[in-house]
Motif scaffolding. Structure first.
Motif, PDB file in Angstrom:
ATOM      1  N   GLU A  65       0.941  -1.174   0.003  1.00 52.90           N
ATOM      2  CA  GLU A  65      -0.006  -0.076  -0.003  1.00 52.90           C
ATOM      3  C   GLU A  65       0.781   1.105  -0.021  1.00 52.90           C
ATOM      4  OE1 GLU A  65      -3.363   1.982   2.915  1.00 52.90           O
ATOM      5  OE2 GLU A  65      -2.613  -0.062   3.464  1.00 52.90           O
ATOM      6  N   PHE A  66       2.002   1.257   0.913  1.00 50.94           N
ATOM      7  CA  PHE A  66       2.758   2.397   0.971  1.00 50.94           C
ATOM      8  C   PHE A  66       3.615   2.734  -0.338  1.00 50.94           C
ATOM      9  CE2 PHE A  66       6.486   5.100   1.857  1.00 50.94           C
ATOM     10  CZ  PHE A  66       5.880   6.154   2.577  1.00 50.94           C
ATOM     11  N   LYS A  67       4.098   1.646  -0.715  1.00 55.09           N
ATOM     12  CA  LYS A  67       4.987   1.567  -1.969  1.00 55.09           C
ATOM     13  C   LYS A  67       4.298   1.911  -3.115  1.00 55.09           C
ATOM     14  CE  LYS A  67       7.604  -2.566  -0.192  1.00 55.09           C
ATOM     15  NZ  LYS A  67       7.699  -3.860  -0.360  1.00 55.09           N
ATOM     16  N   ASP A  68       3.131   1.698  -3.248  1.00 54.94           N
ATOM     17  CA  ASP A  68       2.254   1.948  -4.518  1.00 54.94           C
ATOM     18  C   ASP A  68       2.076   3.593  -4.450  1.00 54.94           C
ATOM     19  OD1 ASP A  68       2.159  -0.493  -5.477  1.00 54.94           O
ATOM     20  OD2 ASP A  68       0.069  -0.836  -4.622  1.00 54.94           O
ATOM     21  N   LEU A  69       1.857   4.095  -3.178  1.00 57.33           N
ATOM     22  CA  LEU A  69       1.593   5.654  -3.072  1.00 57.33           C
ATOM     23  C   LEU A  69       2.976   6.259  -3.133  1.00 57.33           C
ATOM     24  CD1 LEU A  69      -0.829   5.358   0.076  1.00 57.33           C
ATOM     25  CD2 LEU A  69      -1.499   6.159  -2.080  1.00 57.33           C
ATOM     26  N   ALA A  70       4.026   5.789  -2.788  1.00 57.20           N
ATOM     27  CA  ALA A  70       5.254   6.699  -2.691  1.00 57.20           C
ATOM     28  C   ALA A  70       5.981   6.628  -3.760  1.00 57.20           C
ATOM     29  CB  ALA A  70       6.253   5.744  -1.394  1.00 57.20           C
ATOM     30  N   SER A  71       5.878   5.599  -4.673  1.00 50.39           N
ATOM     31  CA  SER A  71       6.605   5.172  -5.841  1.00 50.39           C
ATOM     32  C   SER A  71       6.728   6.700  -6.962  1.00 50.39           C
ATOM     33  CB  SER A  71       6.149   4.092  -6.776  1.00 50.39           C
ATOM     34  OG  SER A  71       5.235   4.199  -7.270  1.00 50.39           O
ATOM     35  N   ASP A  72       5.618   7.345  -6.842  1.00 46.84           N
ATOM     36  CA  ASP A  72       5.597   8.386  -7.639  1.00 46.84           C
ATOM     37  C   ASP A  72       5.832   9.843  -6.961  1.00 46.84           C
ATOM     38  OD1 ASP A  72       4.867   6.962  -9.951  1.00 46.84           O
ATOM     39  OD2 ASP A  72       2.633   7.272  -9.765  1.00 46.84           O
ATOM     40  N   LYS A  73       5.990   9.873  -5.849  1.00 47.54           N
ATOM     41  CA  LYS A  73       5.940  11.033  -4.822  1.00 47.54           C
ATOM     42  C   LYS A  73       7.394  11.262  -4.186  1.00 47.54           C
ATOM     43  CE  LYS A  73       3.368  14.276  -3.683  1.00 47.54           C
ATOM     44  NZ  LYS A  73       2.903  15.294  -4.533  1.00 47.54           N
ATOM     45  N   PHE A  74       7.998  10.028  -3.711  1.00 50.68           N
ATOM     46  CA  PHE A  74       9.230  10.193  -2.774  1.00 50.68           C
ATOM     47  C   PHE A  74      10.275   9.499  -3.564  1.00 50.68           C
ATOM     48  CE2 PHE A  74       5.830   9.341   0.558  1.00 50.68           C
ATOM     49  CZ  PHE A  74       5.217  10.797   0.664  1.00 50.68           C
ATOM     50  N   ILE A  75      11.294  10.147  -2.869  1.00 52.64           N
ATOM     51  CA  ILE A  75      12.696   9.224  -2.929  1.00 52.64           C
ATOM     52  C   ILE A  75      12.914   8.914  -1.504  1.00 52.64           C
ATOM     53  CG2 ILE A  75      15.273   9.743  -3.361  1.00 52.64           C
ATOM     54  CD1 ILE A  75      13.542   9.843  -5.819  1.00 52.64           C
ATOM     55  N   MET A  76      13.186   7.596  -1.313  1.00 53.56           N
ATOM     56  CA  MET A  76      13.295   7.166  -0.004  1.00 53.56           C
ATOM     57  C   MET A  76      14.945   7.087   0.076  1.00 53.56           C
ATOM     58  SD  MET A  76      10.182   6.832   0.985  1.00 53.56           S
ATOM     59  CE  MET A  76      10.382   5.695   2.603  1.00 53.56           C
ATOM     60  N   LEU A  77      15.333   7.585   1.401  1.00 51.17           N
ATOM     61  CA  LEU A  77      16.764   7.748   1.702  1.00 51.17           C
ATOM     62  C   LEU A  77      16.825   7.271   3.127  1.00 51.17           C
ATOM     63  CD1 LEU A  77      19.792   8.673   1.335  1.00 51.17           C
ATOM     64  CD2 LEU A  77      18.845  11.026   2.049  1.00 51.17           C
ATOM     65  N   GLN A  78      17.646   6.337   3.239  1.00 51.13           N
ATOM     66  CA  GLN A  78      17.887   5.598   4.626  1.00 51.13           C
ATOM     67  C   GLN A  78      19.153   6.027   5.202  1.00 51.13           C
ATOM     68  OE1 GLN A  78      18.801   1.178   4.729  1.00 51.13           O
ATOM     69  NE2 GLN A  78      16.995   1.037   5.443  1.00 51.13           N
ATOM     70  N   ALA A  79      19.269   6.316   6.332  1.00 49.90           N
ATOM     71  CA  ALA A  79      20.214   6.493   7.304  1.00 49.90           C
ATOM     72  C   ALA A  79      20.212   5.455   8.481  1.00 49.90           C
ATOM     73  CB  ALA A  79      20.484   7.959   7.974  1.00 49.90           C
ATOM     74  N   ASP A  80      20.685   4.210   8.302  1.00 47.54           N
ATOM     75  CA  ASP A  80      20.909   3.258   9.416  1.00 47.54           C
ATOM     76  C   ASP A  80      21.866   3.157  10.160  1.00 47.54           C
ATOM     77  OD1 ASP A  80      19.624   0.886  10.628  1.00 47.54           O
ATOM     78  OD2 ASP A  80      20.510  -0.398   8.984  1.00 47.54           O
ATOM     79  N   PHE A  81      21.670   3.002  11.384  1.00 46.26           N
ATOM     80  CA  PHE A  81      22.592   2.957  12.592  1.00 46.26           C
ATOM     81  C   PHE A  81      22.425   1.546  13.323  1.00 46.26           C
ATOM     82  CE2 PHE A  81      22.095   7.363  11.475  1.00 46.26           C
ATOM     83  CZ  PHE A  81      23.399   8.052  11.770  1.00 46.26           C
ATOM     84  N   PRO A  82      22.811   0.603  12.461  1.00 43.24           N
ATOM     85  CA  PRO A  82      22.957  -0.844  13.236  1.00 43.24           C
ATOM     86  C   PRO A  82      23.875  -0.979  14.390  1.00 43.24           C
ATOM     87  CG  PRO A  82      23.838  -1.093  11.125  1.00 43.24           C
ATOM     88  CD  PRO A  82      23.430   0.488  11.371  1.00 43.24           C
ATOM     89  N   ARG A  83      23.525  -1.861  15.241  1.00 41.72           N
ATOM     90  CA  ARG A  83      24.598  -2.196  16.503  1.00 41.72           C
ATOM     91  C   ARG A  83      25.203  -3.403  16.336  1.00 41.72           C
ATOM     92  NH1 ARG A  83      21.124   0.390  21.423  1.00 41.72           N
ATOM     93  NH2 ARG A  83      21.448   2.553  20.661  1.00 41.72           N
ATOM     94  N   ARG A  84      24.753  -4.364  15.568  1.00 43.67           N
ATOM     95  CA  ARG A  84      25.142  -5.863  15.412  1.00 43.67           C
ATOM     96  C   ARG A  84      26.238  -5.808  14.595  1.00 43.67           C
ATOM     97  NH1 ARG A  84      19.395  -8.738  15.047  1.00 43.67           N
ATOM     98  NH2 ARG A  84      18.692  -8.511  17.110  1.00 43.67           N
TER      99      ARG A  84
END
Length: 145
Positions: A65-84
């Motif tokens: 649902e979100f992917k369908d809505l977001a694909s034409d509207k957003f550039i998704m940028l991830q800033a991950d801070f994993p600990r393992r």
């Protein structure tokens, strides 16, 4: 043997077509946002330790649902801070994420979603909310106005 290979390749391609197209480079994200007339959704997360981050991914980002809505509207940028250890980022990516946090997440909140224009100007921010993917999408879009 050829049939097994075909099934594996088909399954992999199917998974790829449904996955969120996450960027990890800020400059690339700004360029894509400018070229495609989209806004940037910068997500600060701790993918392997932050329970609300994992919920946000499962309940919002990973839904069709979100992917369908977001694909034409957003550039998704991830800033991950994993600990393992086994999820450790490259030194270059960690430094890149640290710089983003210094600029957009000075208080170190997780998850923290920052909505930006194509030049990197902050339009708004939000965190985890127990709402539908459509409602979350609408909240993000509301920052554009």
């Amino acid at each position: 043997m050829k049939i097994k290979l075909f099934i594996i390749v088909f399954a992999f391609m199917s998974i790829q077509s449904y996955s969120q197209n996450w960027q990890t480079d800020f400059e690339t994200s700004k360029q894509l946002a400018s070229d495609e007339d989209k806004i940037i959704v910068l997500v600060f997360q701790g993918s392997d330790w932050c329970a609300p981050c994992i919920k946000l991914d499962r309940e919002i980002w990973s839904t069709q649902e979100f992917k369908d809505l977001a694909s034409d509207k957003f550039i998704m940028l991830q800033a991950d801070f994993p600990r393992r250890k086994n999820n450790k980022l490259s030194a270059e990516q960690q430094e890149h994420n640290n710089k983003l946090a210094e600029t957009y997440n000075k208080n170190g909140y997780f998850p923290f979603v920052v909505v930006l224009d194509s030049e990197g100007n902050q339009l708004g921010s939000l965190g985890y909310e127990k709402i539908t993917p459509t409602k979350y999408f609408e909240k993000i879009v509301s920052f554009e106005n």
